[in-house]
Design a protein around this motif. Structure first.
Motif, PDB file in Angstrom:
ATOM      1  N   LEU A  65       0.736  -0.968  -0.258  1.00  0.00           N
ATOM      2  CA  LEU A  65      -0.186  -0.040   0.022  1.00  0.00           C
ATOM      3  C   LEU A  65       0.708   1.423  -0.181  1.00  0.00           C
ATOM      4  N   PHE A  66       1.597   1.347   0.865  1.00  0.00           N
ATOM      5  CA  PHE A  66       2.445   2.083   0.384  1.00  0.00           C
ATOM      6  C   PHE A  66       3.848   2.624  -0.556  1.00  0.00           C
ATOM      7  N   LEU A  67       3.747   1.689  -1.170  1.00  0.00           N
ATOM      8  CA  LEU A  67       4.759   1.438  -2.600  1.00  0.00           C
ATOM      9  C   LEU A  67       4.007   2.311  -3.674  1.00  0.00           C
ATOM     10  N   VAL A  68       2.028   1.790  -3.294  1.00  0.00           N
ATOM     11  CA  VAL A  68       1.215   1.942  -4.466  1.00  0.00           C
ATOM     12  C   VAL A  68       0.828   3.605  -4.643  1.00  0.00           C
ATOM     13  N   LEU A  69       1.041   3.688  -3.092  1.00  0.00           N
ATOM     14  CA  LEU A  69       0.486   5.150  -2.626  1.00  0.00           C
ATOM     15  C   LEU A  69       1.909   6.018  -3.201  1.00  0.00           C
ATOM     16  N   SER A  70       3.153   5.670  -3.173  1.00  0.00           N
ATOM     17  CA  SER A  70       4.569   6.691  -3.041  1.00  0.00           C
ATOM     18  C   SER A  70       4.407   6.669  -5.428  1.00  0.00           C
ATOM     19  N   MET A  77       1.185  11.746  -0.642  1.00  0.00           N
ATOM     20  CA  MET A  77       1.997  11.315  -0.050  1.00  0.00           C
ATOM     21  C   MET A  77       3.108  12.412   0.474  1.00  0.00           C
ATOM     22  N   THR A  78       2.329  13.545   0.206  1.00  0.00           N
ATOM     23  CA  THR A  78       3.023  14.561  -0.304  1.00  0.00           C
ATOM     24  C   THR A  78       2.339  16.220   0.678  1.00  0.00           C
ATOM     25  N   ARG A  79       1.297  15.482   0.557  1.00  0.00           N
ATOM     26  CA  ARG A  79       0.072  16.547   2.218  1.00  0.00           C
ATOM     27  C   ARG A  79       0.655  16.282   2.849  1.00  0.00           C
ATOM     28  N   THR A  80       1.099  17.770   3.873  1.00  0.00           N
ATOM     29  CA  THR A  80       1.176  17.582   4.859  1.00  0.00           C
ATOM     30  C   THR A  80      -0.391  17.066   6.460  1.00  0.00           C
ATOM     31  N   VAL A  81       0.756  16.460   6.668  1.00  0.00           N
ATOM     32  CA  VAL A  81      -0.537  16.232   7.807  1.00  0.00           C
ATOM     33  C   VAL A  81      -0.332  16.688   8.647  1.00  0.00           C
ATOM     34  N   ASP A  83       1.846  19.882  12.015  1.00  0.00           N
ATOM     35  CA  ASP A  83       3.417  20.664  11.864  1.00  0.00           C
ATOM     36  C   ASP A  83       4.170  20.605  11.052  1.00  0.00           C
ATOM     37  N   GLY A  84       3.714  20.460   9.950  1.00  0.00           N
ATOM     38  CA  GLY A  84       4.781  20.403   7.579  1.00  0.00           C
ATOM     39  C   GLY A  84       4.938  19.233   8.387  1.00  0.00           C
ATOM     40  N   ILE A  85       4.622  18.068   8.824  1.00  0.00           N
ATOM     41  CA  ILE A  85       4.928  16.599   8.630  1.00  0.00           C
ATOM     42  C   ILE A  85       4.564  15.821   7.596  1.00  0.00           C
ATOM     43  N   PRO A  86       5.023  15.661   6.097  1.00  0.00           N
ATOM     44  CA  PRO A  86       4.339  15.269   4.885  1.00  0.00           C
ATOM     45  C   PRO A  86       3.772  13.894   5.513  1.00  0.00           C
ATOM     46  N   ALA A  87       2.218  13.220   4.804  1.00  0.00           N
ATOM     47  CA  ALA A  87       1.819  12.015   5.032  1.00  0.00           C
ATOM     48  C   ALA A  87       2.504  10.945   4.694  1.00  0.00           C
ATOM     49  N   GLY A  88       3.781  10.982   3.701  1.00  0.00           N
ATOM     50  CA  GLY A  88       4.019  10.131   3.039  1.00  0.00           C
ATOM     51  C   GLY A  88       5.517   9.677   4.551  1.00  0.00           C
ATOM     52  N   LEU A  89       5.792  10.920   5.006  1.00  0.00           N
ATOM     53  CA  LEU A  89       7.041  10.250   6.425  1.00  0.00           C
ATOM     54  C   LEU A  89       5.943   9.647   7.144  1.00  0.00           C
ATOM     55  N   LEU A  90       5.251  10.280   7.571  1.00  0.00           N
ATOM     56  CA  LEU A  90       3.601   9.035   9.012  1.00  0.00           C
ATOM     57  C   LEU A  90       3.229   8.091   8.500  1.00  0.00           C
TER      58      LEU A  90
END
Length: 135
Positions: A65-70, A77-81, A83-90
């Protein structure tokens, strides 16, 4: 007077003559089937297969799922969740807890389904070995 048929001699007449064959012993059939043909082994293999699939699909499913979203949803994945943390990093940081969840599922299914079957088969094997040793 009665006629008795001649009995073979108990000792050998000639030294090169082979000894008479021993009468065959009656073969006792075991009360239970031997362990190798037991259906419990099929049940154990099925439970172990289910255990592996559950844990593997948990870990690999999340990673896929992570790879498909990436690959196909970079906007998500680049949307901030927060305090500036991207959803991909989370989502990437959540892979470690998901892996722990897969390990916990593996252990849980082992304790609940696979281990009791294996213990029962092990006890039956010990009983069969003891029965075979006493014969």
């Amino acid at each position: 007077m009665s006629y008795d048929p001649p009995r073979p001699p108990t000792h050998l007449t000639y030294p090169w003559q082979p000894p008479p064959p021993e009468p065959p012993r009656p073969h006792r059939t075991p009360v239970r089937e031997p362990l190798g043909h037991h259906s419990d082994l099929r049940v154990l293999r099925g439970a172990y297969r289910w255990q592996r699939r559950t844990a593997t699909l948990t870990a690999l499913g999340y990673f896929t799922l992570f790879l498909v979203l990436s690959a196909f949803a970079p906007g998500v994945m680049t949307r901030t969740v927060a305090d500036g943390i991207p959803a991909g990093l989370l989502l990437a940081l959540l892979q470690l807890p998901v892996t722990w969840l897969a390990i916990a599922l593996y252990e849980h299914t082992a304790r609940r389904h696979v281990d009791p079957l294996a213990d029962r088969i092990r006890k039956e094997a010990e009983l069969n070995a003891r029965r075979g040793a006493t014969r």
